[in-house]
Design a protein around this motif. Structure first.
Motif, PDB file in Angstrom:
ATOM      1  N   GLN A   1      -2.808  36.367   3.459  1.00 15.48           N
ATOM      2  CA  GLN A   1      -3.593  35.972   4.640  1.00 15.48           C
ATOM      3  C   GLN A   1      -2.711  35.932   5.882  1.00 15.48           C
TER       4      GLN A   1
ATOM      5  N   ILE B   1     -11.457  41.134  -1.345  1.00 16.12           N
ATOM      6  CA  ILE B   1     -11.650  40.910   0.088  1.00 16.12           C
ATOM      7  C   ILE B   1     -12.182  39.505   0.357  1.00 16.12           C
ATOM      8  N   ARG B   2     -13.116  39.057  -0.490  1.00 18.63           N
ATOM      9  CA  ARG B   2     -13.750  37.757  -0.246  1.00 18.63           C
ATOM     10  C   ARG B   2     -12.734  36.627  -0.243  1.00 18.63           C
TER      11      ARG B   2
ATOM     12  N   ASN C   1      -7.852  49.054   2.005  1.00 20.10           N
ATOM     13  CA  ASN C   1      -9.104  48.611   1.406  1.00 20.10           C
ATOM     14  C   ASN C   1      -9.604  49.747   0.508  1.00 20.10           C
TER      15      ASN C   1
ATOM     16  N   ASP D   1     -14.002  46.061  -4.269  1.00 15.23           N
ATOM     17  CA  ASP D   1     -13.865  45.229  -3.065  1.00 15.23           C
ATOM     18  C   ASP D   1     -12.437  44.735  -2.924  1.00 15.23           C
TER      19      ASP D   1
ATOM     20  N   LEU E   1      -9.685  36.707   0.835  1.00 16.23           N
ATOM     21  CA  LEU E   1      -8.826  36.702   2.012  1.00 16.23           C
ATOM     22  C   LEU E   1      -9.396  35.851   3.148  1.00 16.23           C
TER      23      LEU E   1
ATOM     24  N   VAL F   1      -8.435  44.745  -1.804  1.00 14.09           N
ATOM     25  CA  VAL F   1      -7.440  45.213  -0.844  1.00 14.09           C
ATOM     26  C   VAL F   1      -6.115  45.306  -1.599  1.00 14.09           C
TER      27      VAL F   1
ATOM     28  N   VAL G   1      -8.110  46.008   8.127  1.00 16.57           N
ATOM     29  CA  VAL G   1      -7.458  46.117   6.831  1.00 16.57           C
ATOM     30  C   VAL G   1      -7.827  47.417   6.118  1.00 16.57           C
ATOM     31  N   GLU G   2      -8.745  48.201   6.686  1.00 22.08           N
ATOM     32  CA  GLU G   2      -9.068  49.488   6.069  1.00 22.08           C
ATOM     33  C   GLU G   2      -7.804  50.292   5.810  1.00 22.08           C
TER      34      GLU G   2
ATOM     35  N   ARG H   1     -12.361  50.526  -0.358  1.00 22.07           N
ATOM     36  CA  ARG H   1     -13.596  51.156   0.107  1.00 22.07           C
ATOM     37  C   ARG H   1     -13.295  52.326   1.039  1.00 22.07           C
TER      38      ARG H   1
ATOM     39  N   LEU I   1     -10.954  42.122   9.020  1.00 21.41           N
ATOM     40  CA  LEU I   1     -11.232  42.867   7.801  1.00 21.41           C
ATOM     41  C   LEU I   1     -11.360  44.361   8.081  1.00 21.41           C
TER      42      LEU I   1
ATOM     43  N   SER J   1      -3.195  43.364  -5.724  1.00 18.49           N
ATOM     44  CA  SER J   1      -4.602  43.637  -5.416  1.00 18.49           C
ATOM     45  C   SER J   1      -5.344  42.313  -5.313  1.00 18.49           C
TER      46      SER J   1
END
Length: 324
Positions: A197, A139-140, A117, A85, A142, A87, A152-153, A119, A149, A136
């Motif tokens: 952020q 995600i949570r 990301n 998870d 951020l 980024v 951010v991929e 993912r 989000l 790194s």
């Protein structure tokens, strides 16, 4: 505490390592050691050389990676085998990165940021020596809205004052990262989160709404990044190219950490230090290649900035202490 590992087997990255670690890689064995979350390869496997500074910062990871040409790929199979998870926010310090991800292709130049990301499947590659500084962040942490989000991929961010600040922090961490678990480490981790952020939540185009002086100052930094190896590059030359006075360029940098002349010299020293670790060329050859007018001036600048002579720095594997 710093551990130097010439040929690691099963690398544990910074977020869980608990200590600042310097890894050195070469050839096929080095590429295999790097292939954890990704598949790493090189156009010239036998000549491949790389160096990774891995630093724990609370729950985050900071990595400074220098290497000759390479290919890095994260496939759907990697995502299934090693879900994450995180980024990864990568600042390109030197070289150019070419990226295929999210059905798009692009290039990322020095001074730009690539946010990916984990993912998301992606492939990126370089065509020559490159230095990347990456943080790194889960995600949570951020705390971004869902629509941001999704963006951010795969995001390439242009140069801006906040990104320049991120780059300065990345460079500083490579040379003097705080010890894990200390108050300083906690403060740096919080600062990186705040900057991340700000970088990732800015609307498209927002990073370009800064004053004319800021824009011109960034153009000076960009010019230094592109042409530091030109031995004729100096303040008057930069002023001429930007069609402003030399006095104005000096004024732009009166509140910056380094003057223009020292920024040029610092960039040359960085390039020389990197070449000392990734090549077998003599310092005399390297000094001329990175733009110094004489080997003596290069020696003095290297010792002042790095804290070691070039030969001692090479023997240390890059573990210089900041000059006192």
């Amino acid at each position: 505490m710093t551990e130097i590992v010439p040929y690691p087997v099963g690398i544990t990255f910074a977020a869980t390592a608990g200590t600042r670690t310097v890894y050195r890689f070469s050839g096929a064995e080095g590429l295999r050691a790097l292939s954890l979350w990704f598949a790493m390869s090189s156009p010239d496997v036998d000549a491949f050389a790389g160096r990774l500074v891995s630093v724990p910062l609370q729950d985050y990871a900071y990595e400074d990676f220098s290497a000759s040409a390479f290919v890095c790929e994260r496939t759907p199979a990697h995502i299934l085998a090693a879900p994450s998870d995180l980024v990864r926010i990568t600042y390109v310090v030197e070289g150019t990165v070419f990226v295929d991800a999210a059905q798009r292709s692009t290039r990322v130049d020095p001074g730009q940021i690539l946010a990916v990301n984990l993912r998301t499947p992606f492939r990126f590659w370089t065509e020559g020596p490159t230095r990347l500084a990456t943080t790194s962040i889960p995600i949570r942490d951020l705390r971004l809205p869902p629509e941001q989000l999704e963006a951010v991929e795969f995001t390439v961010l242009e140069r801006s004052p906040v990104i320049a600040t991120w780059g300065a922090v990345m460079r500083a961490l490579s040379n003097a990262a705080p010890d894990d678990g200390t108050r300083e480490s906690e403060l740096v981790a919080h600062a990186l989160l705040d900057l991340a952020q700000a970088i990732l939540s800015a609307p498209v185009g927002a990073t370009r709404t800064f004053r004319a002086d800021d824009a011109l100052r960034q153009r000076v930094y960009d010019l230094i990044e592109r042409e530091y190896a030109d031995p004729d590059l100096q303040v008057s030359d930069i002023a001429r190219r930007l069609r402003v006075s030399t006095r104005y360029v000096h004024r732009l940098f009166q509140d910056e950490p380094l003057s223009v002349a020292r920024a040029i010299r610092s960039r040359r020293v960085e390039a020389a230090a990197r070449a000392m670790l990734l090549t077998r060329r003599s310092f005399e050859e390297i000094a001329i290649a990175v733009g110094f007018g004489s080997v003596d001036s290069a020696h003095r600048a290297f010792r002042e900035q790095i804290g070691l002579t070039p030969s001692a720095y090479r023997r240390s594997g890059g573990e210089a202490e900041p000059p006192g």
